[in-house]
Motif scaffolding. Structure first.
Motif, PDB file in Angstrom:
ATOM      1  N   LEU A 144      -8.200   9.173 -11.146  1.00 30.49           N
ATOM      2  CA  LEU A 144      -7.779   7.797 -11.414  1.00 30.49           C
ATOM      3  C   LEU A 144      -8.976   6.854 -11.395  1.00 30.49           C
ATOM      4  O   LEU A 144      -9.062   5.927 -12.211  1.00 30.49           O
ATOM      5  CB  LEU A 144      -6.726   7.353 -10.391  1.00 30.49           C
ATOM      6  CG  LEU A 144      -5.403   8.104 -10.424  1.00 30.49           C
ATOM      7  CD1 LEU A 144      -4.521   7.659  -9.270  1.00 30.49           C
ATOM      8  CD2 LEU A 144      -4.702   7.889 -11.747  1.00 30.49           C
ATOM      9  N   LEU A 145      -9.910   7.087 -10.477  1.00 32.38           N
ATOM     10  CA  LEU A 145     -11.122   6.267 -10.433  1.00 32.38           C
ATOM     11  C   LEU A 145     -11.963   6.466 -11.688  1.00 32.38           C
ATOM     12  O   LEU A 145     -12.491   5.496 -12.255  1.00 32.38           O
ATOM     13  CB  LEU A 145     -11.950   6.611  -9.193  1.00 32.38           C
ATOM     14  CG  LEU A 145     -11.348   6.242  -7.842  1.00 32.38           C
ATOM     15  CD1 LEU A 145     -12.251   6.722  -6.721  1.00 32.38           C
ATOM     16  CD2 LEU A 145     -11.109   4.759  -7.743  1.00 32.38           C
ATOM     17  N   ILE A 146     -12.077   7.709 -12.125  1.00 32.43           N
ATOM     18  CA  ILE A 146     -12.835   8.003 -13.346  1.00 32.43           C
ATOM     19  C   ILE A 146     -12.185   7.329 -14.546  1.00 32.43           C
ATOM     20  O   ILE A 146     -12.859   6.706 -15.372  1.00 32.43           O
ATOM     21  CB  ILE A 146     -12.943   9.522 -13.556  1.00 32.43           C
ATOM     22  CG1 ILE A 146     -13.809  10.128 -12.450  1.00 32.43           C
ATOM     23  CG2 ILE A 146     -13.507   9.851 -14.931  1.00 32.43           C
ATOM     24  CD1 ILE A 146     -13.749  11.638 -12.375  1.00 32.43           C
ATOM     25  N   ALA A 147     -10.861   7.414 -14.647  1.00 28.65           N
ATOM     26  CA  ALA A 147     -10.151   6.794 -15.764  1.00 28.65           C
ATOM     27  C   ALA A 147     -10.320   5.281 -15.753  1.00 28.65           C
ATOM     28  O   ALA A 147     -10.501   4.661 -16.803  1.00 28.65           O
ATOM     29  CB  ALA A 147      -8.665   7.163 -15.707  1.00 28.65           C
ATOM     30  N   ALA A 148     -10.298   4.683 -14.572  1.00 25.16           N
ATOM     31  CA  ALA A 148     -10.499   3.232 -14.473  1.00 25.16           C
ATOM     32  C   ALA A 148     -11.907   2.855 -14.919  1.00 25.16           C
ATOM     33  O   ALA A 148     -12.107   1.848 -15.603  1.00 25.16           O
ATOM     34  CB  ALA A 148     -10.235   2.760 -13.050  1.00 25.16           C
ATOM     35  N   PHE A 178      -1.021  12.804  -5.609  1.00 31.24           N
ATOM     36  CA  PHE A 178      -1.999  11.720  -5.554  1.00 31.24           C
ATOM     37  C   PHE A 178      -3.205  12.130  -4.713  1.00 31.24           C
ATOM     38  O   PHE A 178      -4.340  11.817  -5.057  1.00 31.24           O
ATOM     39  CB  PHE A 178      -1.365  10.451  -4.989  1.00 31.24           C
ATOM     40  CG  PHE A 178      -2.321   9.297  -4.937  1.00 31.24           C
ATOM     41  CD1 PHE A 178      -2.684   8.631  -6.083  1.00 31.24           C
ATOM     42  CD2 PHE A 178      -2.876   8.896  -3.728  1.00 31.24           C
ATOM     43  CE1 PHE A 178      -3.580   7.567  -6.045  1.00 31.24           C
ATOM     44  CE2 PHE A 178      -3.778   7.847  -3.674  1.00 31.24           C
ATOM     45  CZ  PHE A 178      -4.125   7.184  -4.838  1.00 31.24           C
ATOM     46  N   GLY A 179      -2.979  12.830  -3.609  1.00 28.17           N
ATOM     47  CA  GLY A 179      -4.056  13.290  -2.757  1.00 28.17           C
ATOM     48  C   GLY A 179      -5.021  14.216  -3.477  1.00 28.17           C
ATOM     49  O   GLY A 179      -6.211  14.236  -3.188  1.00 28.17           O
ATOM     50  N   THR A 180      -4.511  14.962  -4.433  1.00 28.95           N
ATOM     51  CA  THR A 180      -5.344  15.875  -5.202  1.00 28.95           C
ATOM     52  C   THR A 180      -6.070  15.169  -6.337  1.00 28.95           C
ATOM     53  O   THR A 180      -7.252  15.405  -6.578  1.00 28.95           O
ATOM     54  CB  THR A 180      -4.470  17.004  -5.800  1.00 28.95           C
ATOM     55  OG1 THR A 180      -3.829  17.686  -4.731  1.00 28.95           O
ATOM     56  CG2 THR A 180      -5.308  17.975  -6.587  1.00 28.95           C
ATOM     57  N   GLU A 200       6.001  15.057  -2.501  1.00 26.24           N
ATOM     58  CA  GLU A 200       5.355  15.715  -3.638  1.00 26.24           C
ATOM     59  C   GLU A 200       4.406  14.753  -4.342  1.00 26.24           C
ATOM     60  O   GLU A 200       3.306  15.141  -4.743  1.00 26.24           O
ATOM     61  CB  GLU A 200       6.393  16.222  -4.630  1.00 26.24           C
ATOM     62  CG  GLU A 200       7.248  17.347  -4.111  1.00 26.24           C
ATOM     63  CD  GLU A 200       8.384  17.691  -5.057  1.00 26.24           C
ATOM     64  OE1 GLU A 200       8.445  17.110  -6.155  1.00 26.24           O
ATOM     65  OE2 GLU A 200       9.201  18.534  -4.684  1.00 26.24           O
ATOM     66  N   LEU A 201       4.816  13.510  -4.475  1.00 20.80           N
ATOM     67  CA  LEU A 201       3.973  12.503  -5.110  1.00 20.80           C
ATOM     68  C   LEU A 201       2.717  12.254  -4.278  1.00 20.80           C
ATOM     69  O   LEU A 201       1.623  12.138  -4.828  1.00 20.80           O
ATOM     70  CB  LEU A 201       4.749  11.202  -5.301  1.00 20.80           C
ATOM     71  CG  LEU A 201       3.990  10.068  -5.968  1.00 20.80           C
ATOM     72  CD1 LEU A 201       3.608  10.447  -7.395  1.00 20.80           C
ATOM     73  CD2 LEU A 201       4.822   8.812  -5.970  1.00 20.80           C
ATOM     74  N   ALA A 202       2.852  12.217  -2.964  1.00 17.14           N
ATOM     75  CA  ALA A 202       1.700  12.009  -2.089  1.00 17.14           C
ATOM     76  C   ALA A 202       0.716  13.175  -2.199  1.00 17.14           C
ATOM     77  O   ALA A 202      -0.502  12.971  -2.232  1.00 17.14           O
ATOM     78  CB  ALA A 202       2.165  11.827  -0.650  1.00 17.14           C
ATOM     79  N   GLU A 203       1.228  14.390  -2.287  1.00 15.69           N
ATOM     80  CA  GLU A 203       0.356  15.559  -2.442  1.00 15.69           C
ATOM     81  C   GLU A 203      -0.365  15.514  -3.785  1.00 15.69           C
ATOM     82  O   GLU A 203      -1.552  15.810  -3.867  1.00 15.69           O
ATOM     83  CB  GLU A 203       1.163  16.843  -2.317  1.00 15.69           C
ATOM     84  CG  GLU A 203       1.652  17.118  -0.918  1.00 15.69           C
ATOM     85  CD  GLU A 203       2.560  18.324  -0.840  1.00 15.69           C
ATOM     86  OE1 GLU A 203       2.690  19.050  -1.855  1.00 15.69           O
ATOM     87  OE2 GLU A 203       3.131  18.558   0.232  1.00 15.69           O
TER      88      GLU A 203
END
Length: 51
Positions: free
Chosen positions: A38-42, A31-33, A26-29
């Motif tokens: 996460l890149l935008i937040a960084a 994260f895949g979405t 579930e975590l992988a799914e």
């Protein structure tokens, strides 16, 4: 500091998975979405840090 926080988060997620609180699949799914967010937040955090 980011590396330390990352290790804490990864350890907490793996521990929660071992305790059957959620599935790593579930975590992988999830994260895949949401990995672009996460890149935008960084990027936003990096811009805010400069000011």
């Amino acid at each position: 500091m980011i590396g330390s926080i990352g290790l804490i988060v990864i350890g907490a997620l793996l521990l929660a998975s071992n305790l059957n609180l959620f599935s790593l699949r579930e975590l992988a799914e999830l994260f895949g979405t949401w990995w672009p967010a996460l890149l935008i937040a960084a990027g936003v955090a990096g811009l805010a840090k400069r000011k």
